[in-house]
Design an enzyme around this catalytic site. Sequence first.
Site, mmCIF file in Angstrom:
data_model
loop_
_atom_site.group_PDB
_atom_site.id
_atom_site.type_symbol
_atom_site.label_atom_id
_atom_site.label_comp_id
_atom_site.label_asym_id
_atom_site.label_seq_id
_atom_site.Cartn_x
_atom_site.Cartn_y
_atom_site.Cartn_z
ATOM 1 N N TYR B 108 0.848 -1.198 0.000
ATOM 2 C CA TYR B 108 0.000 0.000 0.000
ATOM 3 C C TYR B 108 0.879 1.242 0.000
ATOM 4 C CZ TYR B 108 -4.150 -2.719 1.389
ATOM 5 O OH TYR B 108 -5.198 -3.601 1.451
ATOM 6 N N TYR B 147 -0.423 -9.800 0.880
ATOM 7 C CA TYR B 147 0.640 -9.235 1.707
ATOM 8 C C TYR B 147 0.561 -9.809 3.121
ATOM 9 C CZ TYR B 147 -3.118 -6.090 3.206
ATOM 10 O OH TYR B 147 -4.303 -5.581 3.665
ATOM 11 N N ARG B 157 -2.843 -11.694 4.018
ATOM 12 C CA ARG B 157 -4.175 -11.326 3.530
ATOM 13 C C ARG B 157 -4.349 -11.795 2.092
ATOM 14 N NH1 ARG B 157 -7.730 -7.818 4.740
ATOM 15 N NH2 ARG B 157 -8.986 -9.642 4.327
ATOM 16 N N HIS B 160 -7.304 -8.508 -2.268
ATOM 17 C CA HIS B 160 -8.603 -7.877 -2.030
ATOM 18 C C HIS B 160 -8.581 -6.400 -2.393
ATOM 19 C CE1 HIS B 160 -6.391 -7.062 1.708
ATOM 20 N NE2 HIS B 160 -7.125 -5.976 1.797
ATOM 21 N N HIS B 162 -10.621 -2.894 -1.140
ATOM 22 C CA HIS B 162 -11.537 -2.285 -0.166
ATOM 23 C C HIS B 162 -12.560 -1.419 -0.900
ATOM 24 C CE1 HIS B 162 -9.088 -3.192 3.493
ATOM 25 N NE2 HIS B 162 -8.072 -3.133 2.641
#
Lengths: 193, 238
Positions: B108, B147, B157, B160, B162
């Site tokens: 991110y 990640y 995780r 995905h 959000h």
Amino acid sequence: MSAPKQTPSQTVGPYFAYGLTARQYNYPHTSIADGSMAGEDVEGERIRVEGRVLDGDGMPIPDAMIEIWQADSQGRFAHPADPRNSNAGFTGFGRFGTGTDPKNRFIFDTIKPGSVTSGEAPNLNVIVFMRGLLTHVYTRIYFADEDAANAVDPVLSSVPEDRRGTLVAARHGNTYRLDIRMQGDDETVFFDV
Amino acid sequence: MGDAHNTVTPRDWTAHPPLIHPDYKSTVRRGPTKPLIPIGHSLSELTGPVYGHDALAPLDNDLTKNGAKNGEALGERIVVTGRVLDDLGRPQPNALVEIWQANAAGRYIHENDRHDAPLDPNFFGGGRTVTDAEGRYRFYTIKPGAYPWPNHANAWRPNHIHLSLFGPTFASRLVTQMYFPGDPLLALDPIFLGTPEAARDRLVSTFSLDVTEEGFALGYVFDIVLRGPRETPTEAGR
């Protein structure tokens, strides 16, 4: 076809800031809202509403996001379901992450809402999101200097008396302060809206 | 008149995760412990912020381009599209959809992300759009990477995206995550598994060759169902 079923909620996670609150966090992206809710052309009493979001150990949560939805100074919502035409320039919506303030506060500069209908006390509708919360929760913020209105408000009255104080912000000058406590003896009242 | 009032369909707690799910450790000290107090719906819950297409910039729904500095974003280009409906089956036009995600390497752009994977100078990872008259939305983006996270040993995780949605009312508000079909990490992820089992499939997008753009991007479909307004018979003495 049978009616579709609700999509499950999932946590906002730790990295919402650049997507949802970019302007506040200085990421190179626009934001639909932040903590500055009332421009100069908006009628009403200028107030600041601030507080921390505390976990079960009483520690401030640095990655929570608070959203506020409120009426204008005359109790009108800027929405088609409210035909009373809220005053121009006031959306009534604010959004603030707790990661930029050194004390991890949420800080909203807004106007004090009016009563939506006679019998309802002025209040802010609040949604709380954070890493570690899989489904968002709703609460409200009422104002300590509205004792008479608070005493007859139907939502406050539905809350057990010994917990109502968790929803009422104390006034210091033009600033109202209220911490949101996720757990503990004085856990904030959250609503099933 | 007087025998019905407006309300919003209730939150379906057979769909939404509980407030405390111990396998997802952060919930243990953050999820409220006291029962939620039910309140009826007044104008406060039956209204909500209104955002239209004028709230959008031209590249807001194209994450392959809206962060570009000096080249193309790296990774597998994808189209993510679907309809926003309410749980009475009605399309939701003018619903604001905001998304954010990791880059193809699972990193991110958020300054708190310490994962030792490269940032992509041409990928930001945030965007938004507003649904059209039929409730449809469409994003172009890069498939996000998996990640690691510190919940438990060797925790990862699943891929995905959000999503944050505003329906017609404050009560329709939803923040969720969209997953990808066939991801082996789903069966190991405490956030996904925190969702009631019968509802988990609703979080997984479907691959669509129809949506796939030949020579350009794979297509995934993800429909989203929000709580919707309805008229409810007024109970005696309400």
